[in-house]
Motif scaffolding. Structure first.
Motif, PDB file in Angstrom:
ATOM      1  N   UNK A  95      -0.416 -71.172  15.351  1.00 28.39           N
ATOM      2  CA  UNK A  95      -0.448 -72.673  14.929  1.00 28.39           C
ATOM      3  C   UNK A  95       0.412 -72.253  13.597  1.00 28.39           C
ATOM      4  N   UNK A  96      -0.127 -70.787  13.026  1.00 22.67           N
ATOM      5  CA  UNK A  96       1.161 -69.955  12.133  1.00 22.67           C
ATOM      6  C   UNK A  96       1.539 -69.517  12.288  1.00 22.67           C
ATOM      7  N   UNK A  97       2.049 -68.680  13.649  1.00 21.08           N
ATOM      8  CA  UNK A  97       3.525 -68.577  14.145  1.00 21.08           C
ATOM      9  C   UNK A  97       4.324 -69.721  13.771  1.00 21.08           C
ATOM     10  N   UNK A  98       4.062 -71.311  14.251  1.00 17.37           N
ATOM     11  CA  UNK A  98       4.768 -71.993  14.028  1.00 17.37           C
ATOM     12  C   UNK A  98       5.572 -71.766  12.738  1.00 17.37           C
ATOM     13  N   UNK A  99       4.127 -72.413  11.575  1.00 19.85           N
ATOM     14  CA  UNK A  99       4.789 -72.524  10.027  1.00 19.85           C
ATOM     15  C   UNK A  99       5.426 -71.633   9.628  1.00 19.85           C
ATOM     16  N   UNK A 100       5.494 -70.556   9.919  1.00 25.73           N
ATOM     17  CA  UNK A 100       6.715 -69.115   9.760  1.00 25.73           C
ATOM     18  C   UNK A 100       7.676 -69.605  10.029  1.00 25.73           C
ATOM     19  N   UNK A 101       7.783 -69.893  11.533  1.00 23.62           N
ATOM     20  CA  UNK A 101       9.289 -70.052  12.206  1.00 23.62           C
ATOM     21  C   UNK A 101       9.937 -71.179  11.326  1.00 23.62           C
ATOM     22  N   UNK A 102       8.962 -72.323  11.277  1.00 22.45           N
ATOM     23  CA  UNK A 102       9.358 -73.198  10.441  1.00 22.45           C
ATOM     24  C   UNK A 102       9.813 -72.874   8.966  1.00 22.45           C
ATOM     25  N   UNK A 103       9.318 -72.229   8.758  1.00 23.06           N
ATOM     26  CA  UNK A 103       9.588 -71.664   6.510  1.00 23.06           C
ATOM     27  C   UNK A 103      11.481 -70.483   7.411  1.00 23.06           C
ATOM     28  N   UNK A 104      11.023 -69.934   8.050  1.00 23.20           N
ATOM     29  CA  UNK A 104      12.075 -68.652   8.440  1.00 23.20           C
ATOM     30  C   UNK A 104      13.655 -70.042   8.775  1.00 23.20           C
ATOM     31  N   UNK A 105      13.421 -70.792   9.359  1.00 24.48           N
ATOM     32  CA  UNK A 105      14.180 -71.778   9.382  1.00 24.48           C
ATOM     33  C   UNK A 105      14.463 -72.682   8.541  1.00 24.48           C
ATOM     34  N   UNK A 106      13.973 -73.328   7.417  1.00 23.43           N
ATOM     35  CA  UNK A 106      14.149 -73.583   6.392  1.00 23.43           C
ATOM     36  C   UNK A 106      15.227 -72.589   5.307  1.00 23.43           C
ATOM     37  N   UNK A 107      14.650 -71.185   5.353  1.00 24.21           N
ATOM     38  CA  UNK A 107      15.677 -69.798   4.721  1.00 24.21           C
ATOM     39  C   UNK A 107      17.171 -69.701   5.447  1.00 24.21           C
ATOM     40  N   UNK A 108      17.310 -70.091   6.343  1.00 24.04           N
ATOM     41  CA  UNK A 108      18.180 -70.036   7.061  1.00 24.04           C
ATOM     42  C   UNK A 108      19.182 -71.103   6.771  1.00 24.04           C
ATOM     43  N   UNK A 109      18.178 -72.082   7.163  1.00 20.35           N
ATOM     44  CA  UNK A 109      19.714 -73.249   6.463  1.00 20.35           C
ATOM     45  C   UNK A 109      20.050 -73.137   4.572  1.00 20.35           C
ATOM     46  N   UNK A 110      19.232 -72.904   4.061  1.00 20.56           N
ATOM     47  CA  UNK A 110      19.271 -72.465   2.831  1.00 20.56           C
ATOM     48  C   UNK A 110      20.918 -71.306   2.830  1.00 20.56           C
ATOM     49  N   UNK A 111      20.500 -70.652   3.370  1.00 18.70           N
ATOM     50  CA  UNK A 111      22.049 -69.315   3.499  1.00 18.70           C
ATOM     51  C   UNK A 111      22.694 -70.264   4.324  1.00 18.70           C
ATOM     52  N   UNK A 112      23.051 -70.707   5.106  1.00 14.91           N
ATOM     53  CA  UNK A 112      24.231 -71.532   5.766  1.00 14.91           C
ATOM     54  C   UNK A 112      24.780 -71.112   6.836  1.00 14.91           C
ATOM     55  N   UNK A 113      23.001 -70.219   7.437  1.00 19.67           N
ATOM     56  CA  UNK A 113      23.706 -69.416   9.067  1.00 19.67           C
ATOM     57  C   UNK A 113      22.274 -69.968   9.939  1.00 19.67           C
ATOM     58  N   UNK A 114      21.953 -70.808   9.942  1.00 24.22           N
ATOM     59  CA  UNK A 114      21.025 -71.362  10.629  1.00 24.22           C
ATOM     60  C   UNK A 114      21.351 -72.938  11.757  1.00 24.22           C
ATOM     61  N   UNK A 115      23.476 -72.254  11.708  1.00 25.08           N
ATOM     62  CA  UNK A 115      24.085 -72.205  13.619  1.00 25.08           C
ATOM     63  C   UNK A 115      24.680 -70.946  13.799  1.00 25.08           C
ATOM     64  N   UNK A 116      23.850 -69.964  13.776  1.00 27.95           N
ATOM     65  CA  UNK A 116      24.373 -68.670  14.084  1.00 27.95           C
ATOM     66  C   UNK A 116      22.718 -68.454  14.437  1.00 27.95           C
ATOM     67  N   UNK A 117      23.310 -67.282  15.902  1.00 27.32           N
ATOM     68  CA  UNK A 117      22.512 -66.987  16.463  1.00 27.32           C
ATOM     69  C   UNK A 117      22.131 -65.584  15.796  1.00 27.32           C
TER      70      UNK A 117
END
Length: 212
Positions: A115-137
């Motif tokens: 579950x902690x892994x999930x939280x960290x991965x969701x957090x990383x996705x939010x950072x990628x969204x803020x950077x505008x790179x969430x659609x990049x593999x």
């Protein structure tokens, strides 16, 4: 008319918009000469995938040890019930159940860390969204949001399986019918909630992050 079906006809017109190749942005893995040199969010995702793999391995170790303990409990129950039907709690059963309880605690800890892994991965996705790179593999084909979703799917299955393991642990000592005992042993060993889709999801995230 073309008589040979293996030879393209000159009258066939291909739609280039349909068959044109898909352009995939370059992933950090392909740019890096060594996977170990990865940094930032990409490194965090890869480390989380490795952690998930290690947690599943620990779970599987507990699964095997637990199956042996369940067998011991069943042997104790059956050997006693055939001699003395009044003694449903034979000597040694309490120790076996205590060991099974410790294993379930270890399995519960593995699920908590998933579950902690999930939280960290969701957090990383939010950072990628803020950077505008969430659609990049991030590696080969998966954008950042997929990693959290896949691990969430895996973790949900292990949560359900953990509930089943705890149910078996809590109740096996109180059973007396052989058919019930065998059903509990089968339920522990076969892991009905860890199906082929869950195993495929785990293999997929390991493949995507370059672990296999």
């Amino acid at each position: 008319m073309n008589d040979n079906p293996s030879t393209p006809s000159k009258y066939v017109k291909f739609e280039h918009s349909i068959f044109s190749p898909v352009t995939v942005p370059v992933s950090p893995v392909s740019r890096s000469p060594q996977v170990g040199n990865l940094t930032g969010n990409v490194r965090q995702v890869r480390d989380n995938a490795a952690d998930l793999h290690n947690l599943v391995n620990k779970w599987n170790k507990c699964l095997v040890e637990g199956a042996s303990l369940v067998d011991k409990a069943i042997q104790l129950k059956l050997s006693t019930s055939s001699k003395d039907k009044k003694n449903v709690y034979p000597p040694g059963l309490s120790d076996v159940c205590d060991s099974l309880d410790l294993l379930c605690c270890e399995m519960s800890n593995s699920v908590m860390l998933m579950k902690r892994c999930i939280e960290e991965l969701y957090g990383i996705d939010k950072l990628e969204i803020l950077r505008g790179t969430s659609d990049t593999p991030m590696f080969s084909t998966w954008p950042s949001e997929i990693f959290g979703e896949v691990v969430h799917e895996i973790c949900e299955a292990y949560c359900k399986e953990l509930e089943l393991k705890i149910f078996v642990k809590d109740n096996i000592a109180h059973l007396s019918e052989e058919s019930d005992l065998i059903f509990y042993r089968t339920s522990w060993a076969l892991e009905p909630y860890i199906n082929s889709n869950v195993r495929l999801a785990l293999a997929a995230i390991l493949k995507e992050t370059g672990h296999i």
